[in-house]
Write an enzyme that holds these catalytic residues in place. Sequence first.
Site, PDB file in Angstrom:
ATOM      1  CB  SER A   1      49.238  35.148  35.253  1.00 13.84           C
ATOM      2  OG  SER A   1      48.829  35.991  34.213  1.00 13.84           O
TER       3      SER A   1
HETATM    4  N1  SAH Z   1      43.679  37.492  33.543  1.00 15.85           N
HETATM    5  C1  SAH Z   1      43.737  36.261  32.789  1.00 15.85           C
HETATM    6  C2  SAH Z   1      44.967  36.219  31.901  1.00 15.85           C
HETATM    7  C3  SAH Z   1      44.616  35.691  30.548  1.00 15.85           C
HETATM    8  S1  SAH Z   1      45.848  35.888  29.275  1.00 15.85           S
HETATM    9  C4  SAH Z   1      43.643  35.047  33.698  1.00 15.85           C
HETATM   10  O1  SAH Z   1      43.656  35.224  34.939  1.00 15.85           O
HETATM   11  O2  SAH Z   1      43.514  33.929  33.212  1.00 15.85           O
HETATM   12  C5  SAH Z   1      45.398  37.436  28.565  1.00 15.85           C
HETATM   13  C6  SAH Z   1      44.012  37.569  28.021  1.00 15.85           C
HETATM   14  O3  SAH Z   1      43.913  38.871  27.449  1.00 15.85           O
HETATM   15  C7  SAH Z   1      43.655  36.582  26.886  1.00 15.85           C
HETATM   16  O4  SAH Z   1      42.483  35.908  27.226  1.00 15.85           O
HETATM   17  C8  SAH Z   1      43.477  37.492  25.682  1.00 15.85           C
HETATM   18  O5  SAH Z   1      42.498  37.035  24.771  1.00 15.85           O
HETATM   19  C9  SAH Z   1      43.049  38.786  26.328  1.00 15.85           C
HETATM   20  N2  SAH Z   1      43.206  39.995  25.520  1.00 15.85           N
HETATM   21  C10 SAH Z   1      44.223  40.329  24.680  1.00 15.85           C
HETATM   22  N3  SAH Z   1      43.996  41.529  24.116  1.00 15.85           N
HETATM   23  C11 SAH Z   1      42.795  41.970  24.614  1.00 15.85           C
HETATM   24  C12 SAH Z   1      42.000  43.150  24.409  1.00 15.85           C
HETATM   25  N4  SAH Z   1      42.388  44.122  23.590  1.00 15.85           N
HETATM   26  N5  SAH Z   1      40.840  43.249  25.086  1.00 15.85           N
HETATM   27  C13 SAH Z   1      40.417  42.278  25.924  1.00 15.85           C
HETATM   28  N6  SAH Z   1      41.116  41.149  26.145  1.00 15.85           N
HETATM   29  C14 SAH Z   1      42.289  40.999  25.510  1.00 15.85           C
END
Ligand code: SAH
Length: 218
Positions: A65
């Site tokens: 993000s």
């Molecule tokens: N907090 C992260 C943001 C990553 S983008 C950072 O600081 O980089 C969102 C993430 O959520 C992705 O890696 C995606 O694979 C994950 N995601 C999506 N659905 C999910 C679920 N049901 N359980 C766990 N992770 C999930």
Amino acid sequence: MNEENRYQRLREEMVRKQIAARGIDDPRVLDALRAVPRHLFVDEALRDQAYGDFPLPIGQGQTISQPYIVAEMTQALQLTADDRVLEIGTGSGYQAAILAQIAYRVYTVERIHSLYIRTRKLFDELGYHNIVTRFSDGTCGWREEGPFDAIIVTAGSPQIPAPLVEQLGDGGRMIIPVGDAYSQELTNLYRDQHGIHQTELGGCRFVKLVGDHGWKDV
Ligand code: SAH
């Protein structure tokens, strides 16, 4: 100037121009953003862009993000030093590292195996001993470790997953982007003895939260 000093200066500038200038004023959040080496959470080729005012790709169609969004969501959680926090969507690990800087312990869940493995290794290398990782569908929460003082969902969901509300402790705060696949409202929940209180913080755009209580398709 050596590399570390250069990145330190980029971080100071990021906090001043992108974060403090837009109204984030919780000193714990500002200090965490000054401390965590964001450039180490992105691919080597993207390091010099790590402190820019935008999200960046982290592979598998996912993103780290924008710094301001990380700051806004973290501030909304009103964390203290003894809080136990659940994060859904580990991704690059950057948001978890920011949380770990402020809170007692962070439980973070990721559904894509390669990201889970890579980020878990990074936490070890960087010495984040108060972050616990799990490979599973985070829309079901982490029942064995609940209830939590705070829950943060870093992917966009069509609704608030019921298991997460159940795992939010009394006095607990949750932040989650809720909406369609293209735009969401950053939604803030607070639980007290009267029940759940909900407020909206503004528009945002996240990748999909995919799972039993989120989107059914990728
Ligand atoms: N907090 C992260 C943001 C990553 S983008 C950072 O600081 O980089 C969102 C993430 O959520 C992705 O890696 C995606 O694979 C994950 N995601 C999506 N659905 C999910 C679920 N049901 N359980 C766990 N992770 C999930």
